[in-house]
Design a protein around this motif. Structure first.
Motif, PDB file in Angstrom:
ATOM      1  N   TYR A 165       0.477  -1.244  -0.099  1.00 30.01           N
ATOM      2  CA  TYR A 165      -0.248  -0.037  -0.254  1.00 30.01           C
ATOM      3  C   TYR A 165       0.985   1.048   0.300  1.00 30.01           C
ATOM      4  CZ  TYR A 165      -3.567   3.276   1.581  1.00 30.01           C
ATOM      5  OH  TYR A 165      -4.074   4.338   1.831  1.00 30.01           O
ATOM      6  N   GLN A 214      -8.710   0.748 -11.917  1.00 30.40           N
ATOM      7  CA  GLN A 214      -7.931   1.625 -11.046  1.00 30.40           C
ATOM      8  C   GLN A 214      -7.194   3.007 -11.454  1.00 30.40           C
ATOM      9  OE1 GLN A 214      -6.570  -1.038  -7.495  1.00 30.40           O
ATOM     10  NE2 GLN A 214      -7.100   0.974  -6.386  1.00 30.40           N
ATOM     11  N   PHE A 225      -4.946   4.110  -6.095  1.00 31.50           N
ATOM     12  CA  PHE A 225      -4.726   2.948  -4.779  1.00 31.50           C
ATOM     13  C   PHE A 225      -5.417   2.981  -3.466  1.00 31.50           C
ATOM     14  CE2 PHE A 225      -2.811   2.766  -8.890  1.00 31.50           C
ATOM     15  CZ  PHE A 225      -3.086   1.925  -9.644  1.00 31.50           C
ATOM     16  N   HIS A 226      -6.006   2.679  -3.134  1.00 34.67           N
ATOM     17  CA  HIS A 226      -7.129   3.041  -1.641  1.00 34.67           C
ATOM     18  C   HIS A 226      -8.538   2.679  -2.191  1.00 34.67           C
ATOM     19  CE1 HIS A 226      -7.221   3.703   2.722  1.00 34.67           C
ATOM     20  NE2 HIS A 226      -8.931   3.613   2.331  1.00 34.67           N
ATOM     21  N   LEU A 227      -8.386   1.356  -1.733  1.00 32.66           N
ATOM     22  CA  LEU A 227     -10.312   1.006  -2.243  1.00 32.66           C
ATOM     23  C   LEU A 227     -10.808   1.953  -1.517  1.00 32.66           C
ATOM     24  CD1 LEU A 227     -11.969  -1.572  -2.204  1.00 32.66           C
ATOM     25  CD2 LEU A 227     -12.111  -2.209  -0.285  1.00 32.66           C
ATOM     26  N   ASN A 263     -10.665  -2.612  -9.730  1.00 31.62           N
ATOM     27  CA  ASN A 263      -9.326  -3.035  -9.299  1.00 31.62           C
ATOM     28  C   ASN A 263      -8.141  -3.491  -9.905  1.00 31.62           C
ATOM     29  OD1 ASN A 263     -10.532  -3.892  -5.987  1.00 31.62           O
ATOM     30  ND2 ASN A 263     -12.082  -4.609  -7.272  1.00 31.62           N
ATOM     31  N   GLY A 264      -7.023  -2.702  -9.694  1.00 31.71           N
ATOM     32  CA  GLY A 264      -6.132  -2.725 -10.291  1.00 31.71           C
ATOM     33  C   GLY A 264      -5.429  -1.792 -11.727  1.00 31.71           C
ATOM     34  N   GLN A 313     -16.771  -0.386  -8.331  1.00 29.20           N
ATOM     35  CA  GLN A 313     -15.533  -0.635  -7.497  1.00 29.20           C
ATOM     36  C   GLN A 313     -14.334  -1.455  -8.556  1.00 29.20           C
ATOM     37  OE1 GLN A 313     -14.300  -3.665  -6.534  1.00 29.20           O
ATOM     38  NE2 GLN A 313     -11.506  -2.319  -5.552  1.00 29.20           N
ATOM     39  N   GLU A 345      -5.174  -1.176  -0.728  1.00 32.46           N
ATOM     40  CA  GLU A 345      -5.238  -0.835  -1.698  1.00 32.46           C
ATOM     41  C   GLU A 345      -6.069  -0.722  -2.864  1.00 32.46           C
ATOM     42  OE1 GLU A 345      -1.331  -1.857  -4.028  1.00 32.46           O
ATOM     43  OE2 GLU A 345      -2.717  -1.616  -5.253  1.00 32.46           O
ATOM     44  N   ASN A 346      -7.232  -2.529  -2.568  1.00 33.27           N
ATOM     45  CA  ASN A 346      -8.355  -3.625  -3.406  1.00 33.27           C
ATOM     46  C   ASN A 346      -9.511  -4.056  -2.792  1.00 33.27           C
ATOM     47  OD1 ASN A 346      -7.434  -5.848  -3.727  1.00 33.27           O
ATOM     48  ND2 ASN A 346      -5.703  -4.752  -5.363  1.00 33.27           N
TER      49      ASN A 346
END
Ligand code: 5GP
Length: 139
Positions: free
Chosen positions: A3, A96, A99-101, A90-91, A88, A51-52
């Motif tokens: 992270y 994305q 890089f914070h969920l 991811n990656g 949402q 991150e995800n």
């Protein structure tokens, strides 16, 4: 990948960057997207440095989803929106960019197109009025 604490949402959580906040509790924060794809585009993030989706602690994820549900209902009411899309990513291959969920809450209606992802900066005065509408719906 580890992270990265320099991401913009981590800075918002630390109070180092501004945000049009609409909701906060011990586990999560919700604020307006500064480059909204549609009026009312709101983001929900866990406070946990994650991150995800795949890195998330399931308990933290549960708290975050409860906030998504609550804020989504408020956005729906505030923007009189017949539909709500939750997105949402991811990656990098999924699109994305931060890089914070986070979960996107996007009002949808027949004939209402959504704009390009993370493209056009909103007028901050307008964004504040939108944040206020969501806060009032949450109250
Ligand atoms: P992602 O592409 O990672 O799913 O979405 C990141 C989102 O964060 C994009 O919709 C983008 O407009 C938004 N965003 C990027 N920088 C900032 C910022 O500084 N503040 C806020 N509130 N949103 C941001």
């Amino acid at each position: 990948m580890a992270y990265n604490t320099d991401n913009i949402f981590a800075k918002i959580l630390r109070g180092e960057a501004p945000a049009f906040k609409v909701y906060e509790d011990d586990y999560s924060l919700a604020f307006m997207d500064v480059m909204p794809q549609v009026e009312g585009h709101t983001l929900v993030i866990p406070k946990d440095p994650t991150e995800n989706l795949h890195d998330a602690d399931p308990i933290i994820l549960g708290h975050t989803m409860a906030t998504v549900q609550r804020v989504s209902a408020a956005v729906k009411q505030a923007f009189d929106s017949p539909g709500i899309m939750i997105a949402q990513l991811n990656g990098v291959p999924a699109g994305q960019t931060v890089f914070h969920l986070h979960f996107h809450i996007l009002p949808r209606a027949d004939g209402l197109d959504i704009g390009m992802h993370a493209r056009n900066m909103a007028d901050f005065a307008v964004l504040e009025t939108h944040a206020q509408r969501v806060r009032e719906a949450l109250a």
